[in-house]
Design an enzyme around this catalytic site. Structure first.
Site, PDB file in Angstrom:
ATOM      1  N   HIS A   1      57.244  -9.239 -38.472  1.00  0.00           N
ATOM      2  CA  HIS A   1      58.278  -9.084 -37.543  1.00  0.00           C
ATOM      3  C   HIS A   1      59.801  -8.074 -38.710  1.00  0.00           C
ATOM      4  CE1 HIS A   1      58.520 -12.894 -35.030  1.00  0.00           C
ATOM      5  NE2 HIS A   1      57.553 -13.056 -35.412  1.00  0.00           N
TER       6      HIS A   1
ATOM      7  N   LYS B   1      75.026 -12.499 -37.293  1.00  0.00           N
ATOM      8  CA  LYS B   1      73.941 -12.772 -37.584  1.00  0.00           C
ATOM      9  C   LYS B   1      73.483 -12.525 -39.320  1.00  0.00           C
ATOM     10  CE  LYS B   1      73.819  -8.150 -36.100  1.00  0.00           C
ATOM     11  NZ  LYS B   1      72.911  -8.284 -35.336  1.00  0.00           N
ATOM     12  N   ARG B   2      72.280 -12.622 -39.883  1.00  0.00           N
ATOM     13  CA  ARG B   2      72.070 -12.951 -41.689  1.00  0.00           C
ATOM     14  C   ARG B   2      72.813 -12.029 -41.947  1.00  0.00           C
ATOM     15  NH1 ARG B   2      69.083 -16.932 -43.830  1.00  0.00           N
ATOM     16  NH2 ARG B   2      69.599 -15.490 -45.688  1.00  0.00           N
TER      17      ARG B   2
ATOM     18  N   LYS C   1      71.851  -4.719 -42.075  1.00  0.00           N
ATOM     19  CA  LYS C   1      72.384  -4.642 -40.814  1.00  0.00           C
ATOM     20  C   LYS C   1      73.782  -4.561 -40.841  1.00  0.00           C
ATOM     21  CE  LYS C   1      69.306  -9.332 -40.037  1.00  0.00           C
ATOM     22  NZ  LYS C   1      69.068  -9.122 -38.787  1.00  0.00           N
TER      23      LYS C   1
ATOM     24  N   THR D   1      67.958 -10.683 -31.877  1.00  0.00           N
ATOM     25  CA  THR D   1      67.257 -11.387 -30.046  1.00  0.00           C
ATOM     26  C   THR D   1      69.165 -11.986 -30.748  1.00  0.00           C
ATOM     27  OG1 THR D   1      67.229 -13.465 -31.900  1.00  0.00           O
ATOM     28  CG2 THR D   1      65.513 -12.315 -30.777  1.00  0.00           C
TER      29      THR D   1
ATOM     30  N   LYS E   1      71.037 -12.608 -26.617  1.00  0.00           N
ATOM     31  CA  LYS E   1      71.882 -13.466 -26.016  1.00  0.00           C
ATOM     32  C   LYS E   1      73.469 -13.352 -25.997  1.00  0.00           C
ATOM     33  CE  LYS E   1      69.257 -15.999 -29.599  1.00  0.00           C
ATOM     34  NZ  LYS E   1      68.471 -16.572 -31.205  1.00  0.00           N
TER      35      LYS E   1
HETATM   36  C1  26V Z   1      63.922  -9.122 -43.978  1.00  0.00           C
HETATM   37  C2  26V Z   1      63.638  -8.880 -45.728  1.00  0.00           C
HETATM   38  C3  26V Z   1      64.461  -7.169 -45.603  1.00  0.00           C
HETATM   39  C4  26V Z   1      64.953  -6.753 -46.700  1.00  0.00           C
HETATM   40  C5  26V Z   1      64.622  -7.805 -47.902  1.00  0.00           C
HETATM   41  C6  26V Z   1      63.963  -8.910 -47.734  1.00  0.00           C
HETATM   42  C7  26V Z   1      63.643  -9.178 -46.313  1.00  0.00           C
HETATM   43  C8  26V Z   1      63.380 -10.721 -46.431  1.00  0.00           C
HETATM   44  C9  26V Z   1      63.071 -11.389 -44.955  1.00  0.00           C
HETATM   45  C10 26V Z   1      63.264 -10.532 -43.705  1.00  0.00           C
HETATM   46  C11 26V Z   1      63.019 -11.187 -42.486  1.00  0.00           C
HETATM   47  C12 26V Z   1      61.959 -11.788 -42.375  1.00  0.00           C
HETATM   48  C13 26V Z   1      61.378 -12.249 -41.369  1.00  0.00           C
HETATM   49  C14 26V Z   1      62.562 -11.868 -39.473  1.00  0.00           C
HETATM   50  O1  26V Z   1      62.927 -12.813 -39.665  1.00  0.00           O
HETATM   51  N1  26V Z   1      62.496 -10.842 -38.885  1.00  0.00           N
HETATM   52  C15 26V Z   1      63.559 -10.728 -37.792  1.00  0.00           C
HETATM   53  O2  26V Z   1      62.090 -11.661 -36.054  1.00  0.00           O
HETATM   54  C16 26V Z   1      63.294 -11.273 -35.699  1.00  0.00           C
HETATM   55  C17 26V Z   1      62.131 -11.950 -34.296  1.00  0.00           C
HETATM   56  O3  26V Z   1      61.212 -11.156 -34.268  1.00  0.00           O
HETATM   57  C18 26V Z   1      63.870 -10.049 -35.306  1.00  0.00           C
HETATM   58  O4  26V Z   1      64.130 -10.507 -34.018  1.00  0.00           O
HETATM   59  C19 26V Z   1      64.849  -9.478 -35.725  1.00  0.00           C
HETATM   60  O5  26V Z   1      65.295  -8.157 -35.781  1.00  0.00           O
HETATM   61  C20 26V Z   1      63.681  -9.508 -37.584  1.00  0.00           C
HETATM   62  O6  26V Z   1      64.458  -9.256 -38.586  1.00  0.00           O
END
Ligand code: 26V
Length: 809
Positions: free
Chosen positions: A354, A545-546, A551, A653, A657
């Protein structure tokens, strides 16, 4: 007599008020009504659950098990009533008590057992798996505390715990008999010689207790199960302290065990690699694998056919330890030969990645794994040895290749790479949008793709139309029902028929009336939650979003400041009134993200108080973004901000929506935006900025943000104002560091490079919004093009191409 007739439902609700909730029906509060209505739905779900389980057992069905640390479910009542066909009857029953069903439903707390996109995707997938009648279980953790609640004080985020279970939940079924031991620590002995049968002499043990949530399917009586595990201290553990009257010690021993399922880990700026997190991961995996194998043995009496009947899916690497756990159980406990166990394991597992962000890829120090899971570490080493032998045979002598592939990162402190374990242990690996899947095999997984090109595939994300259109947007759902019939809920491609109605004046007017009503509802929510009045006639410009640097909420802010300055400079330029709406949580330890939240508030408070721009520009931040807040925001948006640096957002996502609810996207060529553009057509979306190869080239050529600052007077004016304290007069240096990180810190996400293109594109948005008929036509085209983004389509693809299952047509 029909159980679902209005009079039966009225009776059933009153009976539950009296007998289950324990209150006189005439005196029931909205919360008590919520509980009673939920009990009515629960009874019917329970019957469906029993019938579905019996049928799947009789049919000897192949099942998919979706292993995920997160399920961001939100509220259940509205969805359950819709699935059971009880929504109208329940509304009438509630009316008898002088209440409205919406107000009653709002008393239910969100089940916020997830951080963001990954967790909500898992919840949409459960809905689709049940609706498609796929024999399926979700497995996760029953966190006592979910995602923290966010409040804003003096413009800053403050976090509060989320005790969502404090008053109990009507939706769970505790499974008293279903408990498994989960062991930790200790050492490993080998019988006879090294490599002889392994005996794990564990140091500690905790019990995993099953709590089920029933997942109703829509348009079917089938249901699915979300089985969540709670950690409980084994009964014998605190007996001694308890018997000697040392209750404080007894409690602290108990806590040491039970803390495993206490709280959801926030998606921190970098995964901290904390021991409790590793224990959580193993805890739910070990319980789930035992449960799955027990069910299988019960049905077949052998594990030889496990891979024919069981698919286990890894939602990111969080459950990756399952690969080693299944090997351990098959080899050490079931005495299966390593080769046979490995063949089964690879056929059983599949893995979704992801994110490409290197700092988000999970690794665990070898020393920590040795301490917590010594036998699993041995197994991982053995898998690695066999794998590297295989790879070396393919590319003899290429040491760099081998060290990049290794399951163990040997640079610095040795660490186990969980993504590598997931790839090696799976037969399929997928990304979540076309671009993301392409980048996976070109960048972080390129070496694996060279070995096993056929293993990598794409499964573009989707969202459930039941929650994100039917439930969140009853106005639009009603219009669609009158126009197309009700079948779009189960066949979202039917929305295509709207394309013909784009030019139809009557339909446009009805469509825009729905949008206007949804904006009024959103405006009310904004007024209630922030105290700020916004005008539903203005353009609602939404980024929810987060909060993350990639982003680029900050790019949005830069544009808003530019617009503010431009309005002041040219007050009579015919500005389109705009309301910029932000929402999202920052990880508690992510300082840069928190500073962006504060800047949004500071910019908002200057702009919102400036009479010179009154009626033309407002900036608001809606607190505590989550599933239920999203259900109010999505339907009320005109413009959807999807502006991540190209190549960074795996899919998104929220983009789906918002478009599904008739917002136009302004976005970069990133994630699923690219596929949204293909579906809605170039004229119905605003794409701007650098493309992924251009981002790569600019970085490679030595990006100098200063050049963009010096070269664009508008951008310079904006950054100077923010850095100089225009929006923080009581502390002029507050944002010096934030601006310096752009100018001097390298601007890693290329905000300055994309600013001009973004600002220019926002002017094109204004121009289109002025032509309200044209805007309506394009908003309709967006809804029409969203059929491809139903999670039903996504789950069909997983079922057919990864899990080897055929969902009902
Ligand atoms: C990202 C990051 C980025 C940098 C630093 C720390 C950190 C920690 C967690 C994440 C995201 C982890 C996985 C996640 O939530 N990915 C999201 O998954 C969604 C469903 O597939 C997708 O639509 C999003 O684009 C994606 O960010």
């Amino acid at each position: 007599m029909d159980r679902n007739s209005p009079s039966s439902l009225i009776n059933a609700v009153d009976t539950h008020l009296l007998e289950t909730v324990g209150v006189a029906p005439a005196q029931a509060t909205p919360t008590e009504l919520m509980q009673a209505v939920a009990q009515v739905a629960r009874e019917q779900l329970s019957r469906r659950w029993v019938a579905t389980q019996r049928r799947e057992q009789d049919e000897k069905a192949r099942r998919v098990y979706y292993l995920s640390m997160e399920f961001l479910i939100g509220r259940t009542l509205g969805n359950a009533l819709a699935a059971l066909g009880l929504a109208d009857g329940a509304a009438q029953a509630v009316t008898q008590h002088a209440q409205k069903l919406e107000d009653v439903a709002e008393r239910e707390p969100d089940a916020a057992l997830g951080n963001g996109g990954l967790g909500r995707l898992a919840a949409c997938f459960l809905d689709s798996m049940a609706t498609l009648g796929l024999p399926s279980f979700g497995y996760g953790i029953r966190y006592e505390y979910g995602m923290f609640a966010q409040s804003i004080q003096q413009g800053c985020q403050v976090e509060y715990p989320d005790p969502w279970l404090a008053d109990g939940t009507p939706w769970e079924f505790p499974r008293a008999g279903i408990t498994y031991p989960v062991r930790f620590g200790g050492w490993v002995e080998h019988q006879g010689h090294q490599g002889g049968k392994a005996l794990w002499r564990h140091a500690g043990e905790v019990a995993a207790k099953a709590y089920d949530m029933v997942v109703p399917g829509h348009g079917t009586s089938k249901v699915s199960t979300l089985r969540l595990w709670k950690a409980v201290a084994p009964a014998h553990i605190d007996l001694h302290a308890f018997n000697t009257g040392d209750y404080a010690r007894a409690a602290s021993v108990k806590n040491e065990y039970e803390n495993i399922s206490w709280v959801l880990y926030p998606n921190d700026s970098t995964p901290a690699g904390r021991e409790l997190r590793l224990r959580q991961e193993y805890f739910f995996v070990a319980a789930s694998v035992q449960d799955i194998l027990a069910r299988h043995l019960d049905e077949y009496g052998t594990l030889a056919n496990l891979a024919d009947k069981v698919a286990m899916h890894l939602n990111d690497t969080h459950p990756a330890i399952a690969v080693a756990e299944l090997m351990r159980v098959l080899c050490d406990e079931q005495d299966m030969a390593w080769e046979q166990a490995w063949s089964i394991t690879q056929r059983v597992f599949s893995y979704t990645n992801h994110t490409l962000m290197p700092e988000a890829l999970e690794t665990w120090p070898v020393s920590l794994m040795q301490h917590v899971l010594p036998r699993h570490l041995e197994i991982i080493f053995r898998i690695n040895q066999a794998f590297l032998d295989f790879a070396a045979a393919q590319r003899p002598g290429e040491l760099g290749f081998l060290s990049r592939l290794s399951l163990v990162d040997e640079s610095g402190e040795r660490r186990v790479r969980m993504a590598h374990l997931s790839i090696v242990g799976s037969h399929k690996v997928n990304g979540v949008s076309a671009l993301h899947s392409e980048l996976l095999v070109k960048t972080i997984f390129a070496d694996f793709a060279a070995l096993w090109p056929e293993r990598f595939t794409n499964m573009t994300n989707g969202v459930t139309p039941r929650r994100w259109l039917a439930q969140a947007n009853p106005g639009l759902a009603g219009l669609l029902d009158r126009t197309l019939g009700a079948k779009w809920r189960l066949d979202l491609d039917q929305l295509q028929a709207l394309r013909e109605l784009r030019g139809n004046e009557g339909f446009r007017a009805e469509f825009m009336a729905v949008k206007r009503a949804n904006k009024a509802r959103l405006a009310e929510h904004i007024a209630r939650s922030t105290g700020i009045a916004v005008d539903p006639a203005s353009l609602f410009d939404v980024q929810v979003k987060r909060i993350h640097e990639y982003k680029r909420q900050l790019l949005n802010v830069l544009h808003l400041v530019a617009r503010y300055q431009a309005i002041l400079a040219h007050p009579n330029a015919g500005w389109v009134p705009r309301t910029a709406i932000f929402a999202g949580k920052a990880a508690s330890s992510y300082a840069a993200a928190k500073s962006i939240i504060r800047l949004i508030h500071d910019v908002g408070s200057v702009i919102n108080r400036d009479a010179r721009v009154a009626g033309l520009l407002k900036v608001v931040f809606v607190p505590n973004y989550g599933v239920s807040v999203a259900e109010v925001i999505m339907p009320g948006a005109d413009l959807s901000e999807q502006i991540s640096t190209a190549g960074t957002e795996a899919s998104g996502t929220g983009n789906m929506k918002l478009a599904l609810n008739g917002a136009l996207t302004i976005g970069t060529d990133d994630g699923a935006n690219i596929e949204i553009r293909q579906q809605v057509g170039d004229d119905n979306i605003f794409i701007f900025g650098l493309k992924t190869p251009e981002v790569q080239a600019l970085r490679a050529s030595g990006y100098q943000p200063m050049r963009w600052y010096e070269g664009n007077p508008q951008l310079k004016h904006v950054l100077d104002a923010i850095a100089g304290g225009t929006f923080s007069p009581e502390e002029p240096g507050r944002y010096r560091g934030l601006v310096d990180s752009l100018l001097w810190g390298g601007d890693h996400y290329l905000l300055l490079a994309d600013f001009a293109s973004y600002a220019e594109t926002q002017l094109r948005v204004d121009a289109l919004f002025r032509q309200s008929g044209e805007w309506a036509s394009r908003a309709i085209a967006n809804v029409a093009g969203m059929g491809a983004f139903s999670s039903d389509r996504t789950i069909r693809e997983y079922a057919q191409q990864i899990w080897g299952m055929t969902p009902a047509p």
